[in-house]
Design a protein around this motif. Sequence first.
Motif, short mmCIF file in Angstrom:
data_model
loop_
_atom_site.label_atom_id
_atom_site.label_comp_id
_atom_site.label_asym_id
_atom_site.label_seq_id
_atom_site.Cartn_x
_atom_site.Cartn_y
_atom_site.Cartn_z
N ILE A 1 0.84 -1.20 0.00
CA ILE A 1 0.00 0.00 0.00
C ILE A 1 0.88 1.25 0.00
O ILE A 1 1.93 1.28 0.63
N ARG A 2 0.40 2.29 -0.68
CA ARG A 2 1.02 3.60 -0.59
C ARG A 2 0.09 4.48 0.24
O ARG A 2 -1.10 4.65 -0.09
N TYR A 3 0.64 5.03 1.34
CA TYR A 3 -0.10 5.93 2.22
C TYR A 3 0.30 7.37 1.90
O TYR A 3 1.46 7.66 1.67
N THR A 4 -0.69 8.26 1.90
CA THR A 4 -0.43 9.68 1.65
C THR A 4 -1.04 10.49 2.79
O THR A 4 -2.13 10.15 3.29
N ALA A 5 -0.35 11.54 3.20
CA ALA A 5 -0.83 12.40 4.28
C ALA A 5 -0.69 13.85 3.85
O ALA A 5 0.11 14.17 2.97
N ARG A 6 -1.47 14.73 4.49
CA ARG A 6 -1.36 16.15 4.20
C ARG A 6 -1.78 16.99 5.39
O ARG A 6 -2.59 16.56 6.23
N ILE A 7 -1.23 18.20 5.44
CA ILE A 7 -1.69 19.25 6.35
C ILE A 7 -2.55 20.16 5.49
O ILE A 7 -2.10 20.66 4.45
N THR A 8 -3.79 20.40 5.91
CA THR A 8 -4.75 21.09 5.05
C THR A 8 -5.77 21.87 5.85
O THR A 8 -5.98 21.59 7.04
N ASP A 9 -6.41 22.81 5.19
CA ASP A 9 -7.58 23.46 5.77
C ASP A 9 -8.86 22.89 5.15
O ASP A 9 -9.95 23.40 5.37
N GLY A 10 -8.72 21.84 4.38
CA GLY A 10 -9.86 21.22 3.69
C GLY A 10 -9.95 21.64 2.24
O GLY A 10 -10.54 20.96 1.42
N THR A 11 -9.33 22.79 1.92
CA THR A 11 -9.30 23.29 0.55
C THR A 11 -7.87 23.36 0.03
O THR A 11 -7.57 22.89 -1.06
N ASN A 12 -6.99 23.96 0.82
CA ASN A 12 -5.59 24.13 0.44
C ASN A 12 -4.72 23.08 1.14
O ASN A 12 -4.91 22.81 2.33
N THR A 13 -3.78 22.53 0.40
CA THR A 13 -2.81 21.61 0.98
C THR A 13 -1.52 22.39 1.23
O THR A 13 -0.94 22.95 0.31
#
Length: 182
Positions: A104-116
């Motif tokens: 599996i490839r896991y992806t994560a992000r810090i976001t405001d729900g619109t902008n990454t």
Amino acid sequence: FPVTITGDIADQTDLISSLAGKAATGHSHANYALTTHDHNGTYAPLNHSHESGSITYLTDTAPGDVNIVNATTWYDSGADVTLTVGTWMVTSHITMGRANTTAIRYTARITDGTNTFASSQQYCPSVNPHYCNIAMSAIITVGSNTVIKVQGRATTGGCLIKATSPDGAVGGATQITALKVG
């Protein structure tokens, strides 16, 4: 040049005359224990009267595990902070995994729900179980109160965003922290 001094230093005329002119005139000493420098070799006492001594920061951890049901869909981890107006240094880490033998490839992000603001990914081979921890950071400037969160997704369903370490012993496996810098 060994010297034995007895009595008061003012009575040591030989010492006074031998040291005359050795030190710069017109200098003084301040009672400071700490100094700072300007990277050009100039040292000066720290002036604490201009230091506030406080740090504004926010932190949150995921309250519980989150099931990643659908592949490639972003899931909120439950770890979020509300930034006030200003500039913030935001760091986050997220633990994701699966108790099954699928690569599996896991992806994560810090976001405001619109902008990454930051993202990263990690590949886990087909091992049962497997877990990964992805760390990210970003400088974020907001003009109004803004919720910033950490999200994760996977290339297949049946995975977890973990709130505690995989052995369940330690909390904070998914967390976000923001430090106000301006």
